[in-house]
Design an enzyme around this catalytic site. Structure first.
Site, short mmCIF file in Angstrom:
data_model
loop_
_atom_site.label_atom_id
_atom_site.label_comp_id
_atom_site.label_asym_id
_atom_site.label_seq_id
_atom_site.Cartn_x
_atom_site.Cartn_y
_atom_site.Cartn_z
N ARG A 194 128.63 -31.79 77.35
CA ARG A 194 129.93 -31.79 76.56
C ARG A 194 130.88 -32.41 77.34
O ARG A 194 131.17 -32.29 78.61
CB ARG A 194 130.23 -29.99 76.40
CG ARG A 194 129.40 -29.70 75.64
CD ARG A 194 129.57 -28.10 74.95
NE ARG A 194 128.81 -27.50 74.57
CZ ARG A 194 128.03 -27.74 73.30
NH1 ARG A 194 128.69 -28.73 72.58
NH2 ARG A 194 126.95 -27.18 73.05
N ASP A 195 131.98 -33.26 76.57
CA ASP A 195 132.91 -33.66 77.33
C ASP A 195 133.89 -32.70 77.70
O ASP A 195 134.20 -31.74 77.12
CB ASP A 195 133.75 -34.70 76.10
CG ASP A 195 134.67 -35.55 76.62
OD1 ASP A 195 134.25 -36.66 76.76
OD2 ASP A 195 135.75 -34.96 77.08
N ILE A 196 134.69 -32.84 78.79
CA ILE A 196 135.42 -31.93 79.34
C ILE A 196 136.97 -31.92 78.63
O ILE A 196 137.60 -30.79 78.61
CB ILE A 196 135.79 -32.33 80.91
CG1 ILE A 196 136.36 -31.20 81.65
CG2 ILE A 196 136.92 -33.38 80.88
CD1 ILE A 196 136.37 -31.42 83.21
N ASN A 210 133.37 -46.59 73.71
CA ASN A 210 134.33 -47.24 74.10
C ASN A 210 134.25 -48.28 75.14
O ASN A 210 133.31 -47.97 75.92
CB ASN A 210 135.37 -46.12 74.89
CG ASN A 210 135.90 -45.44 73.79
OD1 ASN A 210 135.92 -45.56 72.53
ND2 ASN A 210 136.20 -44.06 74.14
N VAL A 249 135.47 -44.46 82.06
CA VAL A 249 134.39 -43.95 83.04
C VAL A 249 133.48 -45.52 82.66
O VAL A 249 132.95 -45.45 81.67
CB VAL A 249 133.53 -42.71 82.85
CG1 VAL A 249 132.52 -42.60 83.70
CG2 VAL A 249 134.57 -41.49 82.88
N HIS A 260 128.38 -44.78 77.99
CA HIS A 260 128.06 -43.15 77.60
C HIS A 260 128.43 -43.49 75.86
O HIS A 260 129.48 -44.10 75.70
CB HIS A 260 128.99 -42.44 78.14
CG HIS A 260 130.39 -42.49 78.37
ND1 HIS A 260 130.78 -43.53 79.41
CD2 HIS A 260 131.47 -42.36 77.66
CE1 HIS A 260 132.04 -43.67 79.26
NE2 HIS A 260 132.65 -42.82 78.20
N HIS A 272 129.92 -41.22 73.04
CA HIS A 272 130.39 -40.05 72.43
C HIS A 272 129.61 -39.68 71.19
O HIS A 272 129.77 -40.52 70.40
CB HIS A 272 131.99 -40.43 72.29
CG HIS A 272 132.81 -40.84 73.34
ND1 HIS A 272 133.74 -39.77 74.13
CD2 HIS A 272 132.88 -41.75 73.96
CE1 HIS A 272 134.34 -40.55 75.14
NE2 HIS A 272 133.85 -41.72 75.03
#
Ligand code: 5GP
Length: 118
Positions: free
Chosen positions: A31-33, A88, A97, A101, A103
């Site tokens: 999970r994204d923070i 992205n 980052v 990755h 999303h």
């Protein structure tokens, strides 16, 4: 390697805690923070590439990431309602980052995307 490059390596190595949603030999999903939707999960290949264009050099691994995104959607119960998969890529897109990755966003109606409104 800078902090922004190594963060996901440290999550993969369990040196930085994260809420893991799914894992395979090649991919980790957590999970994204700072979630931008009810469901916001990051899917990260364990082998580092800077961005999705570089990841395309290993098509099987790119396919693993997309397959994992679909698996996450299934686990989150959003396959039918719909979800968005976003990579992205570099600064104008907001990449922070530099370990590629995906999303996975969903669980509610998503907004439009494109030019910054401000
Ligand atoms: P990017 O901006 O590069 O496309 O996406 C990086 C994402 O990583 C951001 O959505 C951000 O909220 C997320 N993130 C940054 N630091 C952490 C962290 O320590 N843990 C988790 N789970 N996500 C993080």
């Amino acid at each position: 390697m800078s902090d922004a490059e190594s963060l996901f390596e440290r999550i993969i190595a369990r040196e930085v805690p994260a809420e893991i949603v799914w894992e395979s030999d090649t991919v980790l999903a957590f999970r994204d923070i700072n979630p931008q939707a009810k469901t916001h999960v990051l899917v990260v290949p364990k082998k580092r590439f800077r961005n999705v264009a570089e990841l395309a050099a290993e098509p099987e691994l790119l396919a693993d990431v997309i397959t994992a995104a679909a698996k996450v959607a299934e686990l989150e119960g959003i396959t039918e309602s719909g979800y968005r998969v976003v990579f992205n890529t570099e600064l104008d897109a907001g990449q922070t980052v530099f370990h590629v990755h995906a999303h996975v966003l969903g669980g509610e109606q998503l907004g439009f995307f494109g030019r910054h409104s401000g």
